[in-house]
Scaffold this active site. Structure first.
Site, mmCIF file in Angstrom:
data_model
loop_
_atom_site.group_PDB
_atom_site.id
_atom_site.type_symbol
_atom_site.label_atom_id
_atom_site.label_comp_id
_atom_site.label_asym_id
_atom_site.label_seq_id
_atom_site.Cartn_x
_atom_site.Cartn_y
_atom_site.Cartn_z
ATOM 1 N N GLU A 267 -5.929 -10.892 -1.504
ATOM 2 C CA GLU A 267 -6.784 -10.716 -0.321
ATOM 3 C C GLU A 267 -8.251 -10.664 -0.736
ATOM 4 O OE1 GLU A 267 -5.478 -7.424 2.142
ATOM 5 O OE2 GLU A 267 -3.382 -7.762 1.659
ATOM 6 N N GLU B 251 0.792 -1.239 0.000
ATOM 7 C CA GLU B 251 0.000 0.000 0.000
ATOM 8 C C GLU B 251 0.825 1.290 0.000
ATOM 9 O OE1 GLU B 251 -2.557 -0.467 3.383
ATOM 10 O OE2 GLU B 251 -3.706 -2.069 2.461
#
Ligand code: GLA
Length: 424
Positions: free
Chosen positions: A341, A228
């Site tokens: 994910e 991220e």
């Protein structure tokens, strides 16, 4: 033959000819769409397709949407891992709580998955060892102490059952304690210099990778080196993340905008060949071009292998078009890709919502399987949790099994059951 009959025949022939000409056009459009999907398409060419190329036409299908029958579970006996064994691996994220409950979860996990990610237990806040780091000063100043107590059970479970693991994650702004960035390894201490932090980063990456390679050789198939790091809203002018909400990104503050480059540099330096190195992020549909651009230097220097698309989706996301476009763009830019994910949220647990969710899962798994057939370097799908009782998205019912681990329609969607439409 009467005149009226003849005229009627001529009209019929003309109408048929017009109809066939129209069909030809539809076929042509579909073909053009397919060509654009091929692996040879470059990133700049990979524009949003105007037609939905692989599925039946979207419009006029409303009646089918409401009437998805409860599927007969013909594939269930196989489990996901077995069903996809010729295409790609299927992983799942687990916390310790799941592995500790053998009765409720083990059969399900072993039946469906052949890869595992620790949900939290290999993140920096689990691995970094504050008291030992502080106590060990000055010897630990450039090399913080670490330990692997948190992930021990999950690692054991994986080794006993011949399951490979994804190492999630080395460098991330979140779940990395402030004390790691300070002079005295206390949360309130003064921040260290860039040079010191780069040394700490190098040693952390080296120590974690060496620990797994030495103690559990071959166990880790992939590493989320950086998580991220790019965000349009919370990043600098290049999109490198400076903060997350009210929290600053200490990697950015202390090391600077090139912190992700160094993370990959050190990861490549110390990772054994069998560990593939990934950049992992969410919301990729809206930022894949920025991610590709920012990673270009890392890629050119051979420091990265793959892109992890977290894929925290909702039933409102457009999978066959927007999502797959981003995925293919990463492949076309030379990366292997994994959905790391996956969960697909839905607003309630009504039959209609569950059926919509099942269709989304089916479309996604089907599209991913098609990538393999077309030669894309697609490396698998990891679900972010075993069931709706174990998910960070508590109100979104996003997984394949319900709170009691009963299979939802979504599970049959992922197994591409015939009773579920591959239609969004
Ligand atoms: C991100 C992280 C995951 C996890 C989820 C929320 O996607 O990569 O590790 O923390 O948020 O559970």
């Amino acid at each position: 033959m009467s005149r009226t009959f003849k005229t009627a025949n001529i009209i019929l022939i003309l109408l048929t000819a017009l109809f066939l000409a129209g069909c030809g056009k539809i076929e042509q459009q579909k073909d053009t769409g397919k060509v654009e999907e091929g692996p040879a398409v470059s990133v700049t060419e990979a524009v949003e397709p105007t037609a939905v190329p692989t599925e039946a036409p979207k419009a006029t299908a409303t009646p089918a949407f409401t009437a998805t029958p409860t599927p007969v579970p013909t594939h269930e006996t196989k489990g996901l891992a077995e069903y996809y064994k010729d295409s790609f691996p299927i992983g799942v994220a687990v916390p310790n709580g799941v592995i500790n409950n053998k009765t409720k979860y083990w059969d399900n996990i072993l039946h469906n998955y052949n890869q595992i990610t620790c949900e939290n237990e290999t993140k920096p806040d689990s691995v970094l060892f504050q008291s030992a780091s502080a106590k060990g000063l000055p010897g630990t100043y450039l090399e913080a102490a670490i330990h692997f107590d948190g992930c021990k059970k999950i690692v054991e479970f994986c080794e006993e059952n011949d399951i490979q693991m994804r190492l999630h994650t080395l460098v991330w702004h979140s779940q990395t304690p402030r004390w790691f960035f300070t002079e005295d390894y206390t949360p309130g201490g003064a921040l260290v210099s860039r040079d010191v932090m780069l040394k700490r980063m190098e040693n952390y990456i080296k120590d974690v990778l060496e620990y797994f390679d030495t103690n559990h050789p071959g166990l880790i198939y992939a590493v989320d080196v950086v998580n991220e790091c790019f965000d349009k809203g919370e990043g600098d002018t290049d999109g490198v993340r400076m903060r997350a909400g009210d929290n600053e990104n200490l990697w950015y503050t202390v090391v600077g905008a090139d912190y992700y480059y160094w993370a990959f540099y050190f990861a490549r330096k110390y990772a054994p060949n069998y560990m593939t190195l990934y950049y992992n992020d969410y919301g990729m549909t809206g930022k894949y071009e920025m991610v590709i651009k920012n990673l270009q230097k890392v890629k050119d220097e051979g420091l990265i292998d793959g892109i992890g698309m977290q894929s925290h989706l909702s039933v409102n996301d457009r999978i066959a078009t927007s999502f797959m476009l981003a995925l293919r763009s990463f492949c076309n830019a030379g990366y292997c890709v994994q959905l790391t994910e996956l969960d697909i949220g839905v607003s309630d647990t009504t039959e209609a919502s569950y059926n919509l969710q099942a269709r989304k899962y089916k479309v996604l798994f089907k599209e991913c399987q098609a990538l393999i057939e077309k030669g894309y370097d697609f490396r698998g799908i990891t679900l972010w949790g075993v069931g709706d009782g174990n998910t960070w998205r508590n109100n979104d019912y996003p997984l394949l099994f319900d709170k009691n681990m009963k299979p939802k329609p979504a599970y049959y969607g992922a197994l591409q059951e015939d009773g579920i439409l591959a239609m969004e």
